[in-house]
Design a protein around this motif. Structure first.
Motif, PDB file in Angstrom:
ATOM      1  N   GLU A 153       0.847  -1.188   0.000  1.00  0.00           N
ATOM      2  CA  GLU A 153       0.000   0.000   0.000  1.00  0.00           C
ATOM      3  C   GLU A 153       0.888   1.245   0.000  1.00  0.00           C
ATOM      4  OE1 GLU A 153      -3.721   2.078   2.458  1.00  0.00           O
ATOM      5  OE2 GLU A 153      -2.617   0.389   3.336  1.00  0.00           O
ATOM      6  N   ILE A 154       0.606   2.154  -0.962  1.00  0.00           N
ATOM      7  CA  ILE A 154       1.307   3.438  -1.039  1.00  0.00           C
ATOM      8  C   ILE A 154       0.251   4.522  -0.870  1.00  0.00           C
ATOM      9  CG2 ILE A 154       2.787   4.918  -2.437  1.00  0.00           C
ATOM     10  CD1 ILE A 154       3.690   2.450  -3.977  1.00  0.00           C
ATOM     11  N   MET A 155       0.439   5.413   0.099  1.00  0.00           N
ATOM     12  CA  MET A 155      -0.614   6.373   0.435  1.00  0.00           C
ATOM     13  C   MET A 155      -0.027   7.751   0.712  1.00  0.00           C
ATOM     14  SD  MET A 155      -1.360   4.487   4.037  1.00  0.00           S
ATOM     15  CE  MET A 155       0.006   3.498   4.638  1.00  0.00           C
ATOM     16  N   GLY A 156      -0.900   8.754   0.637  1.00  0.00           N
ATOM     17  CA  GLY A 156      -0.464  10.123   0.909  1.00  0.00           C
ATOM     18  C   GLY A 156      -1.538  11.110   0.520  1.00  0.00           C
ATOM     19  N   ASP A 157      -1.240  12.359   0.743  1.00  0.00           N
ATOM     20  CA  ASP A 157      -2.195  13.434   0.436  1.00  0.00           C
ATOM     21  C   ASP A 157      -2.185  13.729  -1.055  1.00  0.00           C
ATOM     22  OD1 ASP A 157      -2.998  13.838   3.095  1.00  0.00           O
ATOM     23  OD2 ASP A 157      -1.234  15.090   3.491  1.00  0.00           O
ATOM     24  N   SER A 158      -3.401  13.947  -1.588  1.00  0.00           N
ATOM     25  CA  SER A 158      -3.563  14.349  -2.979  1.00  0.00           C
ATOM     26  C   SER A 158      -4.577  15.482  -3.002  1.00  0.00           C
ATOM     27  CB  SER A 158      -4.044  13.170  -3.835  1.00  0.00           C
ATOM     28  OG  SER A 158      -4.306  13.585  -5.165  1.00  0.00           O
ATOM     29  N   GLY A 159      -4.085  16.709  -3.016  1.00  0.00           N
ATOM     30  CA  GLY A 159      -4.983  17.854  -2.904  1.00  0.00           C
ATOM     31  C   GLY A 159      -5.641  17.856  -1.539  1.00  0.00           C
ATOM     32  N   ALA A 160      -6.980  17.930  -1.515  1.00  0.00           N
ATOM     33  CA  ALA A 160      -7.723  17.947  -0.259  1.00  0.00           C
ATOM     34  C   ALA A 160      -8.062  16.549   0.234  1.00  0.00           C
ATOM     35  CB  ALA A 160      -9.014  18.757  -0.428  1.00  0.00           C
ATOM     36  N   ALA A 161      -7.776  15.527  -0.553  1.00  0.00           N
ATOM     37  CA  ALA A 161      -8.125  14.141  -0.201  1.00  0.00           C
ATOM     38  C   ALA A 161      -6.878  13.361   0.206  1.00  0.00           C
ATOM     39  CB  ALA A 161      -8.807  13.463  -1.385  1.00  0.00           C
TER      40      ALA A 161
END
Length: 225
Positions: free
Chosen positions: A168-176
């Protein structure tokens, strides 16, 4: 006087006879020699017979003749290129070559804000995932290496987590807040992460990419075609 004359005549006759005899003998000798020469020329020597070839030599000649014949090529059907298996280590390092190809959306889940929570539903024809060797694009989010870029073109560092054989690769993308999850063949989606009602259309015997956005808890499931 008469006796001397007879004696001389007899001597001359003997000499003449001797000369004729010698001449006749020489003629006979020459004739014999000529005959012998003629005989030798008439009887020519026979050529020696050529030795018979052995079985090994015959087989060698047959093999050489077969080798000289043109080989007929069989037009075999071209084999399609083999699809590489999903490589989680390469994906973690920002290389997506092992997952480049065609992917099909098979399921979605969303919270429609109707006080009933999130539910699995039909696919959305507007959903799309694009994968190249160096980036993955889905909707307004782009994953490239260790960075996630949102629709506002702002890039944020990504976080990595291994979960029961999946990456799993995750992080902020704009407001989401978004996540890219990679499931190799044979690794099942866990009920802890995705609920107890995972659709049967999501098969374990194929590779899957699951994308999640905190915006309405929207989930997309893609399988490799």
């Amino acid at each position: 006087m008469k006796n001397k004359y007879l004696f001389s005549l007899s001597l001359i006759s003997l000499l003449l006879l001797g000369g004729c005899g010698s001449h006749q003998a020489n003629s006979t000798t020459k004739a014999s020699a000529k005959k012998d020469t003629t005989t030798k020329v008439a009887h020519k020597k026979k050529k020696p017979a050529e030795p018979k070839k052995s079985t090994t030599e015959n087989n060698q000649q047959a093999n050489n003749a077969a080798a000289d014949k043109p080989v007929q090529k069989t037009n075999a059907a071209p084999q399609p290129p083999k699809t590489p298996a999903m490589n989680l280590n390469e994906i973690k390092n920002g290389s997506y070559a092992s997952i480049v190809g065609n992917w099909k959306e098979v399921a979605t889940r969303a919270n429609h804000q109707d006080m009933t929570g999130s539910h699995w539903g039909p696919v959305n024809p507007d959903d799309k995932i694009t994968i190249s060797n160096s980036q993955i694009v889905n909707m307004d989010s782009t994953l490239s290496g260790n960075m996630i870029t949102g629709g506002n073109n702002q890039s944020n560092p990504a976080q990595f987590r291994m979960d029961n054989g999946a990456l799993e690769i995750m992080g902020d993308s704009g407001a989401a807040f978004v996540s890219f999850c990679f499931y190799p063949k044979g690794i099942a989606l866990s009920s802890t992460d995705w609920g107890d009602d995972i659709p049967e259309v999501i098969k374990t015997n194929t590779e899957r990419i699951v994308l999640r956005s905190s915006n309405n808890d929207y989930i997309q499931v893609y399988t490799r075609v």
